[in-house]
Motif scaffolding. Structure first.
Motif, PDB file in Angstrom:
ATOM      1  N   PRO A  81       2.176   4.485  -1.025  1.00 50.05           N
ATOM      2  CA  PRO A  81       1.615   5.477  -1.967  1.00 50.05           C
ATOM      3  C   PRO A  81       2.617   5.929  -3.026  1.00 50.05           C
ATOM      4  CG  PRO A  81       2.035   6.474   0.190  1.00 50.05           C
ATOM      5  CD  PRO A  81       2.233   4.999   0.351  1.00 50.05           C
TER       6      PRO A  81
ATOM      7  N   THR B 272       0.824  -1.202   0.000  1.00 43.91           N
ATOM      8  CA  THR B 272       0.000   0.000   0.000  1.00 43.91           C
ATOM      9  C   THR B 272       0.865   1.262   0.000  1.00 43.91           C
ATOM     10  OG1 THR B 272      -0.105  -0.171   2.416  1.00 43.91           O
ATOM     11  CG2 THR B 272      -1.953  -1.097   1.163  1.00 43.91           C
TER      12      THR B 272
ATOM     13  N   ALA C 206      -8.054  -3.846  -6.897  1.00 44.11           N
ATOM     14  CA  ALA C 206      -8.845  -2.856  -7.630  1.00 44.11           C
ATOM     15  C   ALA C 206      -8.177  -1.481  -7.624  1.00 44.11           C
ATOM     16  CB  ALA C 206     -10.245  -2.763  -7.033  1.00 44.11           C
ATOM     17  N   SER C 207      -7.317  -1.239  -6.618  1.00 45.66           N
ATOM     18  CA  SER C 207      -6.662   0.069  -6.523  1.00 45.66           C
ATOM     19  C   SER C 207      -5.456   0.190  -7.439  1.00 45.66           C
ATOM     20  CB  SER C 207      -6.226   0.333  -5.074  1.00 45.66           C
ATOM     21  OG  SER C 207      -5.133  -0.501  -4.713  1.00 45.66           O
TER      22      SER C 207
ATOM     23  N   PRO D 236      -3.643   0.413 -10.900  1.00 42.65           N
ATOM     24  CA  PRO D 236      -4.105   0.832 -12.227  1.00 42.65           C
ATOM     25  C   PRO D 236      -3.594  -0.080 -13.349  1.00 42.65           C
ATOM     26  CG  PRO D 236      -2.248   2.185 -11.573  1.00 42.65           C
ATOM     27  CD  PRO D 236      -2.539   1.276 -10.412  1.00 42.65           C
TER      28      PRO D 236
ATOM     29  N   LEU E 140       2.456   3.326  -5.763  1.00 40.38           N
ATOM     30  CA  LEU E 140       1.189   3.490  -6.482  1.00 40.38           C
ATOM     31  C   LEU E 140       1.242   4.720  -7.379  1.00 40.38           C
ATOM     32  CD1 LEU E 140      -1.678   2.545  -6.986  1.00 40.38           C
ATOM     33  CD2 LEU E 140      -2.406   3.820  -4.960  1.00 40.38           C
TER      34      LEU E 140
ATOM     35  N   GLN F  46      -9.839  -5.410  -2.733  1.00 40.82           N
ATOM     36  CA  GLN F  46      -9.757  -3.959  -2.587  1.00 40.82           C
ATOM     37  C   GLN F  46      -8.405  -3.442  -3.053  1.00 40.82           C
ATOM     38  OE1 GLN F  46     -10.439  -2.566   1.391  1.00 40.82           O
ATOM     39  NE2 GLN F  46     -10.344  -0.414   0.831  1.00 40.82           N
ATOM     40  N   LEU F  47      -7.325  -4.139  -2.658  1.00 43.03           N
ATOM     41  CA  LEU F  47      -5.979  -3.725  -3.059  1.00 43.03           C
ATOM     42  C   LEU F  47      -5.797  -3.885  -4.560  1.00 43.03           C
ATOM     43  CD1 LEU F  47      -3.175  -2.757  -2.284  1.00 43.03           C
ATOM     44  CD2 LEU F  47      -2.554  -5.126  -1.794  1.00 43.03           C
TER      45      LEU F  47
END
Length: 403
Positions: free
Chosen positions: A283, A281, A315-316, A318, A286, A312-313
Protein backbone atom coordinates in the motif's frame (compact mmCIF):
# COMPACT_ATOMS: atom_id res chain seq x y z
CA UNK A 1 12.84 -9.81 -48.39
CA UNK A 2 15.65 -11.96 -49.73
CA UNK A 3 15.30 -13.75 -53.07
CA UNK A 4 13.93 -17.26 -52.46
CA UNK A 5 16.51 -18.68 -54.84
CA UNK A 6 19.31 -17.42 -52.59
CA UNK A 7 17.96 -19.17 -49.46
CA UNK A 8 18.89 -22.62 -48.12
CA UNK A 9 15.92 -24.76 -47.08
CA UNK A 10 15.57 -27.87 -44.96
CA UNK A 11 12.37 -29.94 -45.29
CA UNK A 12 11.81 -32.22 -42.28
CA UNK A 13 9.00 -34.65 -43.17
CA UNK A 14 8.84 -38.38 -42.44
CA UNK A 15 6.40 -39.45 -45.15
CA UNK A 16 8.35 -39.75 -48.45
CA UNK A 17 5.51 -38.61 -50.72
CA UNK A 18 4.69 -35.61 -48.53
CA UNK A 19 8.40 -34.78 -48.30
CA UNK A 20 8.62 -34.59 -52.07
CA UNK A 21 5.37 -32.62 -52.27
CA UNK A 22 6.73 -29.97 -49.87
CA UNK A 23 10.03 -29.82 -51.73
CA UNK A 24 8.08 -29.46 -54.97
CA UNK A 25 6.02 -26.58 -53.60
CA UNK A 26 9.26 -24.88 -52.55
CA UNK A 27 10.72 -25.36 -56.02
CA UNK A 28 7.58 -23.91 -57.61
CA UNK A 29 7.99 -20.88 -55.33
CA UNK A 30 11.53 -20.39 -56.66
CA UNK A 31 13.70 -22.31 -54.20
CA UNK A 32 16.85 -23.93 -55.59
CA UNK A 33 18.73 -25.12 -52.51
CA UNK A 34 16.70 -27.74 -50.65
CA UNK A 35 17.89 -30.39 -48.21
CA UNK A 36 15.55 -33.02 -46.77
CA UNK A 37 15.44 -34.85 -43.45
CA UNK A 38 13.32 -38.02 -42.87
CA UNK A 39 13.03 -37.55 -39.10
CA UNK A 40 13.65 -35.12 -36.26
CA UNK A 41 17.11 -36.44 -35.42
CA UNK A 42 18.29 -35.97 -39.01
CA UNK A 43 16.85 -32.45 -39.01
CA UNK A 44 18.76 -31.63 -35.83
CA UNK A 45 21.98 -32.94 -37.37
CA UNK A 46 21.38 -30.82 -40.45
CA UNK A 47 21.49 -27.60 -38.45
CA UNK A 48 24.54 -28.71 -36.47
CA UNK A 49 22.70 -29.57 -33.29
CA UNK A 50 23.91 -33.17 -33.20
CA UNK A 51 26.93 -34.92 -34.80
CA UNK A 52 27.66 -35.52 -37.54
CA UNK A 53 26.36 -32.28 -39.04
CA UNK A 54 25.35 -32.29 -42.71
CA UNK A 55 25.97 -28.57 -43.12
CA UNK A 56 26.19 -26.44 -40.03
CA UNK A 57 25.93 -22.99 -41.54
CA UNK A 58 23.77 -23.02 -44.64
CA UNK A 59 20.19 -23.54 -43.42
CA UNK A 60 18.10 -20.37 -43.63
CA UNK A 61 14.58 -21.78 -43.33
CA UNK A 62 13.33 -25.07 -41.85
CA UNK A 63 9.97 -26.54 -42.84
CA UNK A 64 9.00 -29.15 -40.28
CA UNK A 65 6.02 -31.46 -40.01
CA UNK A 66 4.57 -31.82 -36.52
CA UNK A 67 4.31 -35.60 -36.79
CA UNK A 68 7.98 -36.34 -37.45
CA UNK A 69 9.30 -39.79 -36.69
CA UNK A 70 11.88 -40.32 -33.94
CA UNK A 71 11.60 -36.79 -32.55
CA UNK A 72 8.29 -35.10 -33.20
CA UNK A 73 7.91 -31.50 -34.28
CA UNK A 74 7.22 -30.16 -30.78
CA UNK A 75 10.41 -31.69 -29.39
CA UNK A 76 12.39 -30.53 -32.41
CA UNK A 77 11.20 -26.94 -31.86
CA UNK A 78 12.39 -27.16 -28.26
CA UNK A 79 15.75 -28.61 -29.32
CA UNK A 80 16.18 -25.92 -31.99
CA UNK A 81 15.61 -23.30 -29.28
CA UNK A 82 18.14 -25.02 -27.01
CA UNK A 83 20.69 -24.93 -29.84
CA UNK A 84 20.02 -21.20 -30.41
CA UNK A 85 19.16 -22.04 -34.01
CA UNK A 86 18.92 -18.84 -36.04
CA UNK A 87 17.01 -20.34 -38.98
CA UNK A 88 13.46 -19.24 -39.73
CA UNK A 89 10.85 -21.89 -38.92
CA UNK A 90 7.71 -22.85 -40.84
CA UNK A 91 5.51 -25.42 -39.08
CA UNK A 92 3.38 -27.69 -41.26
CA UNK A 93 0.62 -29.95 -39.95
CA UNK A 94 -2.66 -31.68 -40.65
CA UNK A 95 -3.99 -30.46 -37.30
CA UNK A 96 -6.82 -27.97 -36.73
CA UNK A 97 -6.28 -24.23 -36.80
CA UNK A 98 -6.51 -23.86 -33.01
CA UNK A 99 -3.82 -26.54 -32.51
CA UNK A 100 -1.54 -24.86 -35.07
CA UNK A 101 -2.11 -21.51 -33.34
CA UNK A 102 -1.07 -23.03 -30.01
CA UNK A 103 2.05 -24.45 -31.67
CA UNK A 104 2.86 -20.95 -32.95
CA UNK A 105 2.45 -19.55 -29.45
CA UNK A 106 4.69 -22.27 -27.98
CA UNK A 107 7.39 -21.72 -30.62
CA UNK A 108 7.43 -17.98 -29.97
CA UNK A 109 7.66 -18.62 -26.23
CA UNK A 110 10.73 -20.80 -26.87
CA UNK A 111 12.26 -17.88 -28.76
CA UNK A 112 12.70 -19.41 -32.20
CA UNK A 113 12.27 -17.29 -35.33
CA UNK A 114 8.82 -18.57 -36.22
CA UNK A 115 7.70 -17.48 -39.68
CA UNK A 116 4.29 -19.08 -39.30
CA UNK A 117 2.27 -22.29 -39.23
CA UNK A 118 0.38 -23.66 -42.20
CA UNK A 119 -2.14 -26.49 -42.58
CA UNK A 120 -1.76 -29.15 -45.24
CA UNK A 121 -2.07 -29.08 -48.20
CA UNK A 122 0.46 -26.28 -48.56
CA UNK A 123 0.17 -23.87 -51.48
CA UNK A 124 3.09 -22.06 -53.08
CA UNK A 125 1.34 -18.71 -52.53
CA UNK A 126 0.90 -19.32 -48.78
CA UNK A 127 4.48 -20.52 -48.51
CA UNK A 128 5.82 -17.43 -50.26
CA UNK A 129 3.92 -15.18 -47.83
CA UNK A 130 5.56 -16.97 -44.87
CA UNK A 131 9.02 -16.93 -46.46
CA UNK A 132 8.58 -13.16 -46.91
CA UNK A 133 8.65 -12.91 -43.09
CA UNK A 134 12.25 -14.13 -43.00
CA UNK A 135 15.20 -11.81 -42.44
CA UNK A 136 18.66 -13.34 -42.39
CA UNK A 137 20.28 -12.60 -39.00
CA UNK A 138 23.16 -10.16 -39.04
CA UNK A 139 26.55 -11.77 -38.62
CA UNK A 140 27.63 -10.91 -35.10
CA UNK A 141 31.10 -12.44 -35.47
CA UNK A 142 33.83 -9.86 -35.17
CA UNK A 143 31.58 -7.24 -33.57
CA UNK A 144 33.18 -5.70 -30.49
CA UNK A 145 31.77 -6.93 -27.20
CA UNK A 146 30.03 -4.43 -24.94
CA UNK A 147 32.65 -3.26 -22.43
CA UNK A 148 31.92 -3.90 -18.76
CA UNK A 149 32.70 -1.52 -15.93
CA UNK A 150 32.92 -1.63 -12.15
CA UNK A 151 30.57 0.36 -9.95
CA UNK A 152 33.48 2.69 -9.10
CA UNK A 153 34.11 3.38 -12.82
CA UNK A 154 30.43 4.07 -13.49
CA UNK A 155 30.27 6.31 -10.41
CA UNK A 156 33.28 8.25 -11.63
CA UNK A 157 31.57 8.76 -15.00
CA UNK A 158 28.42 10.03 -13.27
CA UNK A 159 30.44 12.44 -11.13
CA UNK A 160 32.17 13.72 -14.27
CA UNK A 161 28.71 14.31 -15.84
CA UNK A 162 29.56 12.01 -18.76
CA UNK A 163 26.01 10.57 -18.73
CA UNK A 164 23.36 12.27 -20.84
CA UNK A 165 19.72 11.56 -21.68
CA UNK A 166 18.92 10.79 -25.31
CA UNK A 167 15.33 11.15 -26.47
CA UNK A 168 13.12 9.07 -28.78
CA UNK A 169 9.91 10.63 -30.16
CA UNK A 170 6.46 9.20 -29.40
CA UNK A 171 4.00 9.68 -32.25
CA UNK A 172 0.20 9.74 -32.20
CA UNK A 173 -0.73 7.16 -34.83
CA UNK A 174 -4.03 8.74 -35.84
CA UNK A 175 -2.59 12.18 -36.61
CA UNK A 176 1.18 11.68 -36.96
CA UNK A 177 1.74 14.42 -34.36
CA UNK A 178 4.70 14.22 -32.00
CA UNK A 179 3.23 13.75 -28.53
CA UNK A 180 6.29 13.26 -26.38
CA UNK A 181 9.90 12.19 -25.96
CA UNK A 182 11.11 9.17 -23.99
CA UNK A 183 14.45 9.38 -22.19
CA UNK A 184 17.19 6.78 -22.70
CA UNK A 185 20.37 6.99 -20.63
CA UNK A 186 23.65 7.07 -22.55
CA UNK A 187 27.25 7.26 -21.35
CA UNK A 188 29.52 9.48 -23.43
CA UNK A 189 32.62 7.53 -22.48
CA UNK A 190 35.91 9.32 -23.25
CA UNK A 191 37.51 6.13 -24.66
CA UNK A 192 34.60 3.95 -25.82
CA UNK A 193 32.24 6.54 -27.28
CA UNK A 194 28.47 6.53 -26.64
CA UNK A 195 27.45 3.47 -24.60
CA UNK A 196 23.99 2.09 -23.89
CA UNK A 197 22.60 0.59 -20.66
CA UNK A 198 24.18 -2.85 -21.21
CA UNK A 199 27.55 -1.29 -20.36
CA UNK A 200 26.62 0.36 -17.06
CA UNK A 201 23.33 -1.01 -15.68
CA UNK A 202 24.77 -4.34 -14.40
CA UNK A 203 27.22 -2.53 -12.10
CA UNK A 204 24.53 -0.17 -10.78
CA UNK A 205 22.06 -3.00 -10.23
CA UNK A 206 24.65 -5.14 -8.42
CA UNK A 207 25.46 -2.25 -6.09
CA UNK A 208 21.79 -1.39 -5.58
CA UNK A 209 22.40 2.22 -6.63
CA UNK A 210 20.34 2.75 -9.76
CA UNK A 211 19.10 5.88 -8.00
CA UNK A 212 22.47 7.55 -8.76
CA UNK A 213 21.72 7.28 -12.48
CA UNK A 214 18.00 8.00 -12.07
CA UNK A 215 18.50 11.36 -10.36
CA UNK A 216 21.15 12.43 -12.85
CA UNK A 217 18.81 11.59 -15.76
CA UNK A 218 15.76 13.18 -14.09
CA UNK A 219 17.61 16.44 -13.51
CA UNK A 220 19.03 16.54 -17.05
CA UNK A 221 15.73 15.49 -18.66
CA UNK A 222 13.75 18.20 -16.88
CA UNK A 223 16.44 20.71 -17.90
CA UNK A 224 16.11 19.47 -21.51
CA UNK A 225 12.35 19.90 -21.25
CA UNK A 226 12.90 23.55 -20.25
CA UNK A 227 15.39 24.01 -23.12
CA UNK A 228 12.79 22.90 -25.69
CA UNK A 229 9.99 24.88 -24.04
CA UNK A 230 12.15 28.01 -24.30
CA UNK A 231 12.46 27.31 -28.05
CA UNK A 232 8.68 27.23 -28.42
CA UNK A 233 8.44 23.43 -28.30
CA UNK A 234 6.17 22.62 -25.31
CA UNK A 235 6.63 18.87 -25.49
CA UNK A 236 6.11 16.21 -22.80
CA UNK A 237 8.89 13.94 -21.49
CA UNK A 238 8.83 10.33 -20.29
CA UNK A 239 11.51 9.27 -17.80
CA UNK A 240 12.29 5.69 -16.79
CA UNK A 241 12.58 5.34 -13.02
CA UNK A 242 13.55 2.37 -10.86
CA UNK A 243 10.91 1.50 -8.24
CA UNK A 244 13.59 1.85 -5.54
CA UNK A 245 14.11 5.47 -6.54
CA UNK A 246 10.37 6.04 -6.63
CA UNK A 247 9.93 4.51 -3.15
CA UNK A 248 12.41 6.84 -1.44
CA UNK A 249 10.64 8.93 1.23
CA UNK A 250 12.02 12.16 -0.26
CA UNK A 251 11.13 11.40 -3.90
CA UNK A 252 8.00 13.56 -4.05
CA UNK A 253 9.76 16.52 -2.42
CA UNK A 254 12.88 16.19 -4.58
CA UNK A 255 11.01 15.91 -7.87
CA UNK A 256 8.87 18.90 -6.87
CA UNK A 257 12.00 20.96 -6.19
CA UNK A 258 13.53 19.84 -9.51
CA UNK A 259 10.46 20.96 -11.47
CA UNK A 260 10.36 24.26 -9.60
CA UNK A 261 14.04 24.96 -10.44
CA UNK A 262 13.36 24.47 -14.14
CA UNK A 263 9.85 25.94 -14.16
CA UNK A 264 8.19 22.83 -15.56
CA UNK A 265 4.64 21.74 -14.68
CA UNK A 266 4.09 18.09 -13.55
CA UNK A 267 1.75 17.47 -16.49
CA UNK A 268 4.73 17.55 -18.84
CA UNK A 269 6.46 14.63 -17.09
CA UNK A 270 5.53 10.93 -17.20
CA UNK A 271 7.38 8.38 -15.11
CA UNK A 272 7.78 4.94 -16.65
CA UNK A 273 8.07 1.88 -14.43
CA UNK A 274 8.29 -1.71 -15.62
CA UNK A 275 5.34 -4.07 -15.36
CA UNK A 276 7.28 -6.41 -13.08
CA UNK A 277 7.91 -3.58 -10.59
CA UNK A 278 4.19 -2.83 -10.16
CA UNK A 279 3.30 -6.47 -9.49
CA UNK A 280 3.00 -5.84 -5.78
CA UNK A 281 0.24 -5.01 -3.36
CA UNK A 282 2.36 -2.82 -1.04
CA UNK A 283 0.00 0.00 0.00
CA UNK A 284 2.93 2.38 0.59
CA UNK A 285 4.07 1.98 -3.06
CA UNK A 286 0.51 2.38 -4.31
CA UNK A 287 0.15 5.54 -2.20
CA UNK A 288 3.33 6.93 -3.81
CA UNK A 289 1.93 6.29 -7.30
CA UNK A 290 -1.39 7.87 -6.36
CA UNK A 291 0.36 10.99 -5.03
CA UNK A 292 2.27 11.34 -8.31
CA UNK A 293 -0.92 11.04 -10.36
CA UNK A 294 -2.84 13.43 -8.10
CA UNK A 295 0.01 15.94 -8.43
CA UNK A 296 -0.41 15.80 -12.21
CA UNK A 297 2.42 13.51 -13.32
CA UNK A 298 1.77 10.83 -15.93
CA UNK A 299 2.52 7.22 -15.06
CA UNK A 300 3.26 4.59 -17.70
CA UNK A 301 3.63 0.83 -17.26
CA UNK A 302 6.62 -0.13 -19.41
CA UNK A 303 7.44 -3.50 -21.02
CA UNK A 304 3.82 -4.60 -20.69
CA UNK A 305 3.29 -8.27 -21.51
CA UNK A 306 6.60 -9.50 -20.06
CA UNK A 307 5.35 -9.83 -16.47
CA UNK A 308 2.60 -11.86 -14.86
CA UNK A 309 0.12 -9.19 -13.86
CA UNK A 310 -3.50 -10.04 -13.16
CA UNK A 311 -6.28 -7.75 -14.29
CA UNK A 312 -7.44 -6.86 -10.79
CA UNK A 313 -3.95 -5.72 -9.76
CA UNK A 314 -3.39 -3.88 -13.03
CA UNK A 315 -6.70 -2.05 -12.72
CA UNK A 316 -5.70 -0.87 -9.23
CA UNK A 317 -2.54 0.87 -10.48
CA UNK A 318 -3.26 4.54 -11.33
CA UNK A 319 -1.34 4.48 -14.60
CA UNK A 320 -2.21 6.73 -17.53
CA UNK A 321 -0.47 4.81 -20.30
CA UNK A 322 0.25 1.18 -21.14
CA UNK A 323 3.49 0.67 -23.09
CA UNK A 324 3.46 -2.63 -24.96
CA UNK A 325 6.75 -4.47 -25.08
CA UNK A 326 8.58 -4.60 -28.40
CA UNK A 327 8.41 -8.41 -28.46
CA UNK A 328 4.67 -8.09 -29.19
CA UNK A 329 5.08 -5.29 -31.73
CA UNK A 330 7.95 -6.15 -34.08
CA UNK A 331 6.54 -8.54 -36.68
CA UNK A 332 2.99 -8.50 -35.32
CA UNK A 333 1.64 -7.65 -38.77
CA UNK A 334 3.19 -10.86 -40.15
CA UNK A 335 3.02 -13.36 -37.30
CA UNK A 336 -0.47 -14.29 -36.23
CA UNK A 337 0.34 -15.40 -32.67
CA UNK A 338 2.18 -12.16 -31.89
CA UNK A 339 -0.57 -10.12 -33.51
CA UNK A 340 -3.20 -11.80 -31.32
CA UNK A 341 -1.31 -10.94 -28.13
CA UNK A 342 -0.87 -7.35 -29.34
CA UNK A 343 -4.61 -7.01 -29.99
CA UNK A 344 -5.30 -8.32 -26.49
CA UNK A 345 -2.94 -5.75 -24.93
CA UNK A 346 -4.53 -2.90 -26.88
CA UNK A 347 -8.00 -4.14 -25.92
CA UNK A 348 -6.99 -4.11 -22.26
CA UNK A 349 -5.77 -0.51 -22.45
CA UNK A 350 -9.00 0.52 -24.18
CA UNK A 351 -11.19 -1.28 -21.63
CA UNK A 352 -9.37 0.48 -18.77
CA UNK A 353 -9.67 3.83 -20.61
CA UNK A 354 -5.89 4.24 -20.82
CA UNK A 355 -3.59 5.38 -23.62
CA UNK A 356 -1.58 2.65 -25.36
CA UNK A 357 1.92 2.98 -26.79
CA UNK A 358 3.59 0.34 -28.94
CA UNK A 359 7.38 0.21 -28.53
CA UNK A 360 9.73 -1.18 -31.16
CA UNK A 361 7.97 -0.09 -34.36
CA UNK A 362 10.58 -1.03 -36.95
CA UNK A 363 8.75 -1.00 -40.30
CA UNK A 364 5.93 0.74 -42.16
CA UNK A 365 4.04 -2.57 -41.96
CA UNK A 366 4.19 -2.41 -38.15
CA UNK A 367 3.02 1.22 -38.25
CA UNK A 368 0.08 0.48 -40.57
CA UNK A 369 -0.92 -2.59 -38.57
CA UNK A 370 -0.95 -0.65 -35.28
CA UNK A 371 -2.89 2.18 -36.87
CA UNK A 372 -5.52 -0.31 -38.00
CA UNK A 373 -5.82 -1.71 -34.48
CA UNK A 374 -6.44 1.69 -32.92
CA UNK A 375 -3.20 1.96 -30.92
CA UNK A 376 -2.74 5.48 -29.51
CA UNK A 377 1.03 6.05 -29.80
CA UNK A 378 4.04 4.45 -31.45
CA UNK A 379 7.79 4.54 -30.85
CA UNK A 380 10.64 2.87 -32.67
CA UNK A 381 13.44 3.09 -35.18
CA UNK A 382 10.95 3.44 -38.06
CA UNK A 383 10.19 6.85 -36.56
CA UNK A 384 13.55 7.86 -35.09
CA UNK A 385 16.50 6.66 -33.04
CA UNK A 386 17.11 8.17 -29.58
CA UNK A 387 18.90 11.50 -30.06
CA UNK A 388 20.48 14.28 -27.95
CA UNK A 389 18.12 17.11 -27.05
CA UNK A 390 19.96 19.54 -29.34
CA UNK A 391 18.99 17.38 -32.35
CA UNK A 392 15.26 17.36 -31.52
CA UNK A 393 14.22 20.71 -33.11
CA UNK A 394 15.79 19.85 -36.47
CA UNK A 395 14.24 16.36 -36.39
CA UNK A 396 10.82 17.86 -35.62
CA UNK A 397 11.01 20.08 -38.70
CA UNK A 398 12.00 17.10 -40.87
CA UNK A 399 9.22 14.91 -39.42
CA UNK A 400 6.56 17.54 -40.09
CA UNK A 401 7.75 17.84 -43.68
CA UNK A 402 7.78 14.04 -44.05
CA UNK A 403 4.33 13.59 -42.53
Amino acid sequence: MMEIAALQFLVAESEPVQREVLAGVLRSAGARNIQVAPDGHAALRAIGGAPPAIDTQSIDIIMLDLELAGMDGLELIRRLADEKCRAGLIVVGAQSGDILFSVETMALAYGVDLLGAVAKPVSAQRLESLIANYTRPADVAGQPAVPSFSFAEVGKGLQAREFDPFFQPKIELETGQVKGLEMFARWRHPQHGVLGPAAFMPALEAAGRIDFLDWSMIEKSVAACRTLHDQGIPISFSINVDPGTLSHPQFIAQIGACLERHRILPGYITFEITESSVLQTDPHFLERLLRLRMTGFGLAIDDYGTGRSNLQLLASIPFSELKIDRSFVDGASRKRAIGTVLKSCLGLALSLDRMSCAVGVETKQDWDFLQGLGCTYAQGYYIASPMPVEDVPKWLVEWRQFF
